[in-house]
Write a protein that holds these residues in place. Structure first.
Motif, PDB file in Angstrom:
ATOM      1  N   SER A   1       0.845  -1.215   0.000  1.00 30.80           N
ATOM      2  CA  SER A   1       0.000   0.000   0.000  1.00 30.80           C
ATOM      3  C   SER A   1       0.878   1.263   0.000  1.00 30.80           C
ATOM      4  CB  SER A   1      -0.964  -0.033   1.193  1.00 30.80           C
ATOM      5  OG  SER A   1      -0.335  -0.589   2.312  1.00 30.80           O
ATOM      6  N   SER A   2       1.842   1.257  -0.929  1.00 26.50           N
ATOM      7  CA  SER A   2       2.755   2.414  -1.006  1.00 26.50           C
ATOM      8  C   SER A   2       2.226   3.453  -2.012  1.00 26.50           C
ATOM      9  CB  SER A   2       4.147   1.915  -1.429  1.00 26.50           C
ATOM     10  OG  SER A   2       4.026   0.791  -2.285  1.00 26.50           O
ATOM     11  N   ASN A   3       2.738   4.678  -1.894  1.00 32.62           N
ATOM     12  CA  ASN A   3       2.274   5.770  -2.771  1.00 32.62           C
ATOM     13  C   ASN A   3       2.653   5.498  -4.225  1.00 32.62           C
ATOM     14  OD1 ASN A   3       1.051   7.340  -0.913  1.00 32.62           O
ATOM     15  ND2 ASN A   3       2.918   8.482  -0.370  1.00 32.62           N
ATOM     16  N   GLY A   4       1.765   5.825  -5.136  1.00 35.25           N
ATOM     17  CA  GLY A   4       2.064   5.703  -6.558  1.00 35.25           C
ATOM     18  C   GLY A   4       1.994   4.279  -7.084  1.00 35.25           C
ATOM     19  N   ASN A   5       1.411   3.335  -6.262  1.00 33.47           N
ATOM     20  CA  ASN A   5       1.312   1.929  -6.706  1.00 33.47           C
ATOM     21  C   ASN A   5       0.078   1.782  -7.601  1.00 33.47           C
ATOM     22  OD1 ASN A   5       1.030  -0.777  -7.064  1.00 33.47           O
ATOM     23  ND2 ASN A   5       1.209  -1.309  -4.879  1.00 33.47           N
ATOM     24  N   PRO A   6       0.296   1.487  -8.895  1.00 32.84           N
ATOM     25  CA  PRO A   6      -0.861   1.411  -9.797  1.00 32.84           C
ATOM     26  C   PRO A   6      -1.587   0.060  -9.741  1.00 32.84           C
ATOM     27  CG  PRO A   6       1.166   1.084 -11.023  1.00 32.84           C
ATOM     28  CD  PRO A   6       1.583   1.250  -9.594  1.00 32.84           C
ATOM     29  N   TYR A   7      -0.995  -0.923  -9.013  1.00 37.16           N
ATOM     30  CA  TYR A   7      -1.601  -2.274  -9.040  1.00 37.16           C
ATOM     31  C   TYR A   7      -2.639  -2.405  -7.934  1.00 37.16           C
ATOM     32  CZ  TYR A   7       2.240  -3.387 -12.168  1.00 37.16           C
ATOM     33  OH  TYR A   7       3.111  -3.390 -13.221  1.00 37.16           O
ATOM     34  N   ILE A   8      -3.834  -2.809  -8.355  1.00 38.35           N
ATOM     35  CA  ILE A   8      -4.934  -2.953  -7.395  1.00 38.35           C
ATOM     36  C   ILE A   8      -5.172  -4.442  -7.150  1.00 38.35           C
ATOM     37  CG2 ILE A   8      -7.404  -2.467  -7.029  1.00 38.35           C
ATOM     38  CD1 ILE A   8      -6.872  -0.141  -9.130  1.00 38.35           C
ATOM     39  N   GLU A   9      -5.277  -4.750  -5.866  1.00 29.46           N
ATOM     40  CA  GLU A   9      -5.473  -6.154  -5.474  1.00 29.46           C
ATOM     41  C   GLU A   9      -6.702  -6.742  -6.167  1.00 29.46           C
ATOM     42  OE1 GLU A   9      -3.895  -6.612  -1.206  1.00 29.46           O
ATOM     43  OE2 GLU A   9      -5.926  -7.473  -1.233  1.00 29.46           O
ATOM     44  N   GLY A  10      -6.580  -7.922  -6.694  1.00 34.08           N
ATOM     45  CA  GLY A  10      -7.723  -8.583  -7.329  1.00 34.08           C
ATOM     46  C   GLY A  10      -7.771  -8.314  -8.827  1.00 34.08           C
ATOM     47  N   HIS A  11      -6.965  -7.366  -9.306  1.00 34.22           N
ATOM     48  CA  HIS A  11      -6.989  -7.080 -10.742  1.00 34.22           C
ATOM     49  C   HIS A  11      -6.321  -8.217 -11.513  1.00 34.22           C
ATOM     50  CE1 HIS A  11      -6.853  -4.898 -14.500  1.00 34.22           C
ATOM     51  NE2 HIS A  11      -5.566  -5.287 -14.611  1.00 34.22           N
ATOM     52  N   LYS A  12      -6.967  -8.588 -12.619  1.00 34.30           N
ATOM     53  CA  LYS A  12      -6.419  -9.697 -13.399  1.00 34.30           C
ATOM     54  C   LYS A  12      -6.054  -9.198 -14.775  1.00 34.30           C
ATOM     55  CE  LYS A  12      -8.901 -13.453 -11.180  1.00 34.30           C
ATOM     56  NZ  LYS A  12      -9.889 -14.464 -11.303  1.00 34.30           N
ATOM     57  N   GLU A  13      -4.902  -9.634 -15.237  1.00 40.01           N
ATOM     58  CA  GLU A  13      -4.457  -9.257 -16.584  1.00 40.01           C
ATOM     59  C   GLU A  13      -4.361 -10.556 -17.399  1.00 40.01           C
ATOM     60  OE1 GLU A  13      -3.952  -6.294 -18.997  1.00 40.01           O
ATOM     61  OE2 GLU A  13      -3.970  -5.832 -16.835  1.00 40.01           O
ATOM     62  N   PRO A  14      -4.988 -10.615 -18.583  1.00 38.50           N
ATOM     63  CA  PRO A  14      -4.882 -11.855 -19.364  1.00 38.50           C
ATOM     64  C   PRO A  14      -3.420 -12.168 -19.712  1.00 38.50           C
ATOM     65  CG  PRO A  14      -6.510 -10.361 -20.292  1.00 38.50           C
ATOM     66  CD  PRO A  14      -5.795  -9.592 -19.237  1.00 38.50           C
ATOM     67  N   LEU A  15      -3.161 -13.468 -19.904  1.00 38.29           N
ATOM     68  CA  LEU A  15      -1.780 -13.894 -20.202  1.00 38.29           C
ATOM     69  C   LEU A  15      -1.448 -13.593 -21.670  1.00 38.29           C
ATOM     70  CD1 LEU A  15      -1.732 -17.320 -18.296  1.00 38.29           C
ATOM     71  CD2 LEU A  15      -0.834 -15.117 -17.528  1.00 38.29           C
ATOM     72  N   ASN A  16      -0.206 -13.917 -21.996  1.00 39.64           N
ATOM     73  CA  ASN A  16       0.285 -13.777 -23.380  1.00 39.64           C
ATOM     74  C   ASN A  16       0.320 -12.325 -23.889  1.00 39.64           C
ATOM     75  OD1 ASN A  16       0.542 -16.582 -23.597  1.00 39.64           O
ATOM     76  ND2 ASN A  16      -1.647 -16.740 -24.086  1.00 39.64           N
ATOM     77  N   GLN A  17       0.636 -11.349 -22.994  1.00 39.98           N
ATOM     78  CA  GLN A  17       0.835  -9.985 -23.522  1.00 39.98           C
ATOM     79  C   GLN A  17       2.095  -9.370 -22.931  1.00 39.98           C
ATOM     80  OE1 GLN A  17      -2.264  -7.309 -22.342  1.00 39.98           O
ATOM     81  NE2 GLN A  17      -3.034  -8.790 -20.856  1.00 39.98           N
ATOM     82  N   ASN A  18       3.045 -10.285 -22.744  1.00 40.54           N
ATOM     83  CA  ASN A  18       4.377  -9.823 -22.384  1.00 40.54           C
ATOM     84  C   ASN A  18       4.456  -9.165 -21.009  1.00 40.54           C
ATOM     85  OD1 ASN A  18       6.944  -9.983 -23.255  1.00 40.54           O
ATOM     86  ND2 ASN A  18       7.010  -7.956 -24.232  1.00 40.54           N
ATOM     87  N   LEU A  19       3.791  -9.853 -20.042  1.00 38.11           N
ATOM     88  CA  LEU A  19       3.891  -9.366 -18.659  1.00 38.11           C
ATOM     89  C   LEU A  19       5.225  -9.820 -18.097  1.00 38.11           C
ATOM     90  CD1 LEU A  19       0.308 -10.403 -17.530  1.00 38.11           C
ATOM     91  CD2 LEU A  19       1.137  -8.046 -17.635  1.00 38.11           C
ATOM     92  N   TYR A  20       5.858  -8.944 -17.242  1.00 35.46           N
ATOM     93  CA  TYR A  20       7.131  -9.379 -16.612  1.00 35.46           C
ATOM     94  C   TYR A  20       6.917 -10.691 -15.855  1.00 35.46           C
ATOM     95  CZ  TYR A  20       8.343  -4.317 -16.945  1.00 35.46           C
ATOM     96  OH  TYR A  20       8.565  -3.045 -17.342  1.00 35.46           O
ATOM     97  N   CYS A  21       5.834 -10.697 -15.054  1.00 35.05           N
ATOM     98  CA  CYS A  21       5.628 -11.840 -14.145  1.00 35.05           C
ATOM     99  C   CYS A  21       5.397 -13.144 -14.913  1.00 35.05           C
ATOM    100  CB  CYS A  21       4.441 -11.570 -13.233  1.00 35.05           C
ATOM    101  SG  CYS A  21       4.858 -10.360 -11.982  1.00 35.05           S
ATOM    102  N   GLU A  22       4.665 -13.040 -16.039  1.00 35.64           N
ATOM    103  CA  GLU A  22       4.402 -14.258 -16.818  1.00 35.64           C
ATOM    104  C   GLU A  22       5.728 -14.834 -17.315  1.00 35.64           C
ATOM    105  OE1 GLU A  22       1.656 -13.710 -20.038  1.00 35.64           O
ATOM    106  OE2 GLU A  22       1.855 -15.813 -20.680  1.00 35.64           O
ATOM    107  N   HIS A  23       6.610 -13.939 -17.703  1.00 31.12           N
ATOM    108  CA  HIS A  23       7.931 -14.369 -18.165  1.00 31.12           C
ATOM    109  C   HIS A  23       8.676 -15.125 -17.054  1.00 31.12           C
ATOM    110  CE1 HIS A  23      11.701 -13.940 -20.513  1.00 31.12           C
ATOM    111  NE2 HIS A  23      12.247 -13.932 -19.293  1.00 31.12           N
ATOM    112  N   VAL A  24       8.614 -14.577 -15.835  1.00 30.40           N
ATOM    113  CA  VAL A  24       9.315 -15.198 -14.691  1.00 30.40           C
ATOM    114  C   VAL A  24       8.771 -16.603 -14.443  1.00 30.40           C
ATOM    115  CG1 VAL A  24       9.652 -15.027 -12.184  1.00 30.40           C
ATOM    116  CG2 VAL A  24       9.918 -13.010 -13.614  1.00 30.40           C
TER     117      VAL A  24
END
Ligand code: C2E
Ligand code: CA
Ligand code: CA
Length: 630
Positions: free
Chosen positions: A52-75
């Motif tokens: 819960s830090s300032n300027g964090n654009p990621y909201i808990e529960g948000h889902k991003e579909p796979l196969n669009q070059n996400l850093y995490c998917e790569h990991v």
């Protein structure tokens, strides 16, 4: 991505809270706007926990579909750490969705369940160029290990839960199976019980009519007699039964009897009824002397009444003979008396007769009827053998026995062998009687010789049997069948048996003698050409008739004859058996003269095979006993 079983494991709130705290600290320490735990499923990457830090654009529960070059998917895909210092300078990452959120620097590590299926990632993201120093990388690694340790515990817990559920299912399945088996078993027990009841019914009843069969009825009579209960035995004979059976068939007659039985139960509900044979039934009633004539009157009324069969009227024609049970009267005597009374009733043309004679009464049966009964007895195996021991007068040991035929008839009582054999010889049944005696004696003796190897059983052979050209062969087959050595069998023949066809008799007896079977001349002294026979035939034994022994104590002529017979036998090297010895004086006399074997009531009457076996067994176990079965 394939759906793994771990994807359904729920992360408890408490742990989520821990991760949240941890990510806050991490973002703070690393001075970055976002520290995340991401969770992957087959289609999406979800922001599972987010600092819960300032300027964090990621909201808990948000889902991003796979196969669009996400850093995490790569990991996750490469199962390896990824560091992107500046996506804007890196053609591979500059268009990634994270970069478009202005998160241009990334450092992430994969998270795995203990079964190596992916959970997701733990990562740091920055909105400015960041090379993520060793310290932060190490810190991230520590967090990765800590999260994986928690995943491991959750995994094990979930496995336990799964096993527990599987076990529960298994138990439920087994319970169901056991219930099914129990039901099946209960059904089987029911049907077996029903079958047993049916067998029991068949055992005790005449199936065609439902009357008790003779065995069950006799059992009932015996019970009444043994408990001293008074009753009346009624013998009901249907004189026209044969005619009905011939004209309409047995089943129709059975049907009439069934109807008769149901009418019977209406007038005497306390009676017990049994079917004796195809034309006769028995009724046991508990009626007073005064009321009995009235009851018989009713019975004869229904016994003469008309019965219907397919619109056809058939009349039965019954005769009733009754007898009151009396103290000391045996079942056989009562049956005989009731039977004789019904015969008398029929002869006199009455419908019923109650016997007023004392028991037992003399049989007035015709030979023809006895013949009929004998035929039935032979076919039904109602005959049996009793065995009279043959004893050595000096040691008192049982050396052998004589097999004697017995026939107890429910109407006629015990029938004397003399009557029986003569009758059977006349009507040809002697073959069947003789074969029965031979087979039973050979079979029985084959068991005894296992304990007493020299024991000899003697069987009486009639003149008619000796004429049978297959007699020798038949005996040979019997010995082989029961594995009895020939030396354990003796055949007793009388002079009358030898007169018929001398040449054939000599031939037959010689063959048997050569086989090792002992041949005895029975009733010696009663015929008229006895001494001649001794030379002609291959005898081994001579049996001195009882009639010489009866008066031997007082009659010197008999004494002389017996001595002469013993002497001659000894000279011819024959064994001497004396039969009919009833007292010690007779025994003393004949043993002084040197007889080999004594047979008589003094030692034992004819006894059952079990009793003989018992005596033989005791004799071999205790030496030389002196048994008496009287
Ligand atoms: P049997 O061959 O002379 O048999 C001896 C008879 O004398 C037997 O009578 C036996 O019970 C009787 N007896 C033995 N010891 C004494 C005694 O001490 N006192 C008195 N009073 N009697 C004694 P059972 O069993 O009635 O047999 C009668 C006859 O019937 C036999 O006379 C035999 O000729 C014949 N028989 C018996 N069984 C058969 C058989 O299977 N086949 C043939 N063909 N005849 C048989
Ligand atoms: Ca005999
Ligand atoms: Ca005899």
């Amino acid at each position: 991505m394939q759906k793994s079983l771990t994807s359904s494991i729920i992360i408890p709130e408490k742990i989520q809270q821990d991760w949240q705290n941890m990510l806050n600290v991490l973002a703070d320490l690393a001075k970055v706007p976002a520290a995340l735990v991401m969770r992957i499923d087959e289609d999406n990457m979800e922001v599972f926990s987010s600092s819960s830090s300032n300027g964090n654009p990621y909201i808990e529960g948000h889902k991003e579909p796979l196969n669009q070059n996400l850093y995490c998917e790569h990991v996750v895909k490469h199962r390896h750490q990824l560091i992107v210092p500046n996506a804007l300078k890196d053609s591979k990452w500059k268009d990634s969705p994270d970069a478009s959120l202005n998160m241009i620097a990334y450092c992430g590590l994969p998270l795995f369940w203990p079964d190596n299926t992916p959970f997701g990632t733990v990562c740091l993201l920055d909105n400015k160029e960041n090379t993520f120093s060793q310290t932060y990388q190490q810190l991230l690694k520590t967090y990765q290990q800590s999260i994986e340790a928690q995943l491991s515990i959750l995994f094990q817990h979930s496995e336990l839960l799964k096993n527990h559920q599987r076990l529960q299912q298994e138990i439920a399945k087994n319970n169901k199976h056991i219930n099914e088996i129990n039901t099946k078993l209960a059904n089987e027990i029911d049907s077996r019980r029903a079958a047993e009841q049916k067998v029991e019914y068949h055992k005790n009843h005449d199936v065609g009519t439902g009357f008790l069969n003779p065995i069950a009825l006799y059992r009932h009579m015996d019970k009444l007699i043994n408990t001293n209960q008074q009753f009346v035995l009624l013998h009901i004979h249907f004189a026209n039964s044969r005619k009905i059976q011939q004209e309409h068939g047995h089943s129709v007659f059975d049907l009439l009897l069934t109807q008769y039985r149901s009418k019977l139960t209406k007038i005497t509900d306390t009676s017990v009824t049994g079917r004796l044979d195809s034309s006769d039934i028995l009724l046991i009633v508990h009626a007073d002397k005064e009321k009995l004539p009235q009851l018989c009157h009713h019975l004869s009324e229904i016994g003469q009444a008309s019965f219907s069969n397919n619109n056809e009227t058939i009349h039965l024609q019954s005769y009733i003979g009754g007898v009151h049970s009396k103290d000391d009267a045996s079942r056989t005597e009562l049956l005989q008396c009731a039977y004789n009374t019904v015969v008398e009733c029929q002869n006199l043309g009455k419908t019923f007769t109650i016997s007023d004679r004392s028991l037992p009464i003399k049989s007035t049966l015709s030979e023809h009827r006895i013949e009929g009964y004998l035929l039935e007895a032979v076919r039904n195996n109602d005959l049996f053998l009793s065995y009279q021991p043959k004893v050595c007068p000096y040691t008192k040991r049982w050396l052998g026995c004589e097999a004697l035929l017995r026939w107890d008839h429910p109407h006629l009582g015990s029938i004397s062998n003399d009557v029986l054999i003569q009758l059977a010889e006349r009507n040809g049944l002697i073959y069947e009687l003789g074969n029965f005696a031979l087979r039973s004696a050979v079979q029985q003796t084959s068991e005894w010789v296992l304990h007493s190897p020299s024991f000899v059983t003697a069987v009486n052979i009639s003149a008619v049997q000796l004429k049978d050209p297959y007699f020798v062969q038949h005996i040979q087959q019997l010995l082989e069948l029961y594995n009895l050595p020939a030396k354990n069998l003796e055949l007793e023949v009388t002079e009358s048996g030898l007169i018929a066809d001398e040449a054939l008799a000599i031939d037959t007896l010689t063959q048997l003698h050569q086989m090792g079977i002992s041949i005895a001349l029975d009733d010696f002294g009663t015929g008229y050409a006895s001494f001649q026979y001794l030379k002609k035939y291959p005898f081994d034994t001579l049996k001195i008739d009882k009639s010489f022994i009866d008066n031997i104590e007082h009659n010197s002529a008999d004494q002389n004859i017996v001595c002469a017979m013993i002497n001659i036998a000894k000279k011819l090297q024959l064994k001497v058996v004396v039969e009919g010895v009833e007292n010690m004086n007779q025994e003393r006399f004949v043993s002084r003269e040197g007889v080999d074997i004594i047979q008589g009531y003094l030692y034992s009457k004819p006894i059952t095979s079990d009793k003989l076996e018992e005596g033989l067994f005791n004799q071999s176990s205790i030496g030389s006993p002196y048994f008496q079965f009287m």
